[in-house]
Design an enzyme around this catalytic site. Sequence first.
Site, PDB file in Angstrom:
ATOM      1  N   HIS A  66      -8.408  -8.599   4.188  1.00 36.60           N
ATOM      2  CA  HIS A  66      -7.419  -8.649   3.295  1.00 36.60           C
ATOM      3  C   HIS A  66      -6.237  -8.045   3.954  1.00 36.60           C
ATOM      4  CE1 HIS A  66      -4.954  -7.108  -0.419  1.00 36.60           C
ATOM      5  NE2 HIS A  66      -5.782  -6.644  -0.444  1.00 36.60           N
ATOM      6  N   CYS A 105      -0.608  -4.732  -2.327  1.00 30.64           N
ATOM      7  CA  CYS A 105      -1.427  -4.855  -1.800  1.00 30.64           C
ATOM      8  C   CYS A 105      -0.311  -6.808  -2.062  1.00 30.64           C
ATOM      9  CB  CYS A 105      -3.078  -4.540  -2.239  1.00 30.64           C
ATOM     10  SG  CYS A 105      -2.981  -3.351  -2.830  1.00 30.64           S
TER      11      CYS A 105
END
Lengths: 386, 386
Positions: free
Chosen positions: A333, A85
């Site tokens: 996200h 991420c």
Amino acid sequence: MRNVYVLGVGVTKVGEHWNSSLRDLFVEASLKAINDAEISLSDIQALYVGNMCSGYLQGQESLACLMATWLGLKGISASKIEAACGSGGMAFHQAYLAIASGLYDCVLVGGVEKLTDVVTKDALSALIMADDQEYVASTGITFAGLNALVYREYMRKYGVKQEDIALFPVHCHKYAKNNPYAQFPFEITLEQVLASPLVADPIHLLESSPLSDGAAAIVLSSDKFIKGKENIVKVEASTAATDILSPHERDDITTLYATIEAAKRAYKLAKVEPKDIDVLEVHDAYSILGVIHLEDLGFAEKGKGVELIKEGQIEKDGKIPTNLSGGLKARGHPVGATGVYQLVEITWQLRNDAGKNQVQGAEIGLAQNVGGVGSYVTINILRRLR
Amino acid sequence: MRNVYVLGVGVTKVGEHWNSSLRDLFVEASLKAINDAEISLSDIQALYVGNMCSGYLQGQESLACLMATWLGLKGISASKIEAACGSGGMAFHQAYLAIASGLYDCVLVGGVEKLTDVVTKDALSALIMADDQEYVASTGITFAGLNALVYREYMRKYGVKQEDIALFPVHCHKYAKNNPYAQFPFEITLEQVLASPLVADPIHLLESSPLSDGAAAIVLSSDKFIKGKENIVKVEASTAATDILSPHERDDITTLYATIEAAKRAYKLAKVEPKDIDVLEVHDAYSILGVIHLEDLGFAEKGKGVELIKEGQIEKDGKIPTNLSGGLKARGHPVGATGVYQLVEITWQLRNDAGKNQVQGAEIGLAQNVGGVGSYVTINILRRLR
């Protein structure tokens, strides 16, 4: 080391882009950044693409050359950078090094991810690739599940209540409503957060960042390109650090060692302290992480992060305005793009382009991007040059 | 730009490693390189991992942090670099930039791939991710199929016979028999090549690089680490270039534009010409590519590559000794590791460590690593310092 500057930035709206592929999103954000930088395509010498899941979800590697081709950038250097991420922030770090080295004078860095509209695979199986497939994912735990363990341990260790931790997403949504690129541009209440379904006990749905598609891009340059240009932002420091991959192997899961390490190096390189930071973006994949990051970055003592929120210190006019973009929770996200979004948003703040969420006179900004449960952390500190 | 040196190198044997996982292979090669460099683990500040297929085949991203963890390298920067089959050379390029930038003084770069012993996916579906999933892979063509088109067009355009092109793998195997790390350390004859089954007409099995597992690693450093050390090799140039992703979009598929572009830049930076190169490793994924690379790198005119082979010029005592490691065909092709293997092998040559395949007095070596059908090319030129 040579100086490195942010010359231009661009993003797509974050959301479920059922009609846009990975390449469509990346090209849209990149062309915006190139136009914003007022350069031509032929100025670009290298491309860095931050992405985590394209191999698994889209069956597509060679991603950087694909993007170079669709942008018409034949001949340039191009690489995909993966750091879970944290791929976007890490791609920025590599692009920074490319300019700092002296080999390249103008580099395009972008992040892109597409987690929705994937028919044969599921995004949760993709995201747990951030931890160890053989020793952790094989147990069946989800990425939210790992963070739920952190959440529980943090509450136990510091005696902090969930009602306070859950204030973080409420804060993020309050500012997201003014961000035209946010996935969820509306407010939510604490009551709604605590009444929302559990994703992984004790994490509620409204404490969890969503599955998102999106792309963000930045043009970086050496001194060579900034002559006569307005709105120039300088990269004062770019650092990266890792922790032991899996949280269960660490001594303490309520603090992210990689944040502390990367921040220490970044503060030293930029010759600043936490009190000098005017605007902050942190990687709030889950509410508890927003709180932990405020502490690990040096804005609050351990166990006291929620006090900052309750005192209004992370508001636009507070001591350390945080996640005025809406953060991962409300801006969204898009995994490998998130780190680049944060740096675009910091740039807008430093250029006085942040609209209703503008922090008056912001001069220095910091973005913290995380891969895994603190497995990777990149810290980038930007400063308004003029 | 700061100077960058090769301080130590290490590899695993290439082959079908049914008892070793990705991490086992990577750690084995890395520890060899670290020992060879005579540094301690705490000297390493950043890690670059070249790999193409771990997300697709092993369901594992976060690969660089995983490797850092298994090496005991807590705290360092770590990134995975993907550029299809050119991931290894590209990882080396990024590691080079990291040192050249001045931010890091000691960096570990490794490549790793595991294509065998994968139960739920197939390696051919993984490798076609090197081209466009939506517009090319979707037609059902394999990666060998794409190269078969190049092969046919080359024979048509230049009137070169398959019997001559097929000499390339015969050459590679002749030297692989002296390489203890080669997957196929034995000789083959031209008759065997031409009698072997077709993989994708006209490519025979023995003209095609195999599916391989393996890892290779290199320690790079700044001036800071070379004092008093013997066997130091300097990186004279490191360049990377891309072409349009898919061959069918290009004007001419019998020449790789990215090779020409990356080589032009590398020769200029290193201040050398093709005639100065003492030892060469090229990316012979298929026999035809070995021939094309000799031409594109400037060692033969277009259409005349096979003449070099027939004249004995690519032999150990020829004008341009090529693929004395056995190349992709006989050393093996653990995709994301291949580019790093090549640079280890060049280093051995320059350090006079190449055993029976040693080129006497080799001082300058060049490695060419390719991703896709020439979508990415990295060129790295090394020179013996002392």
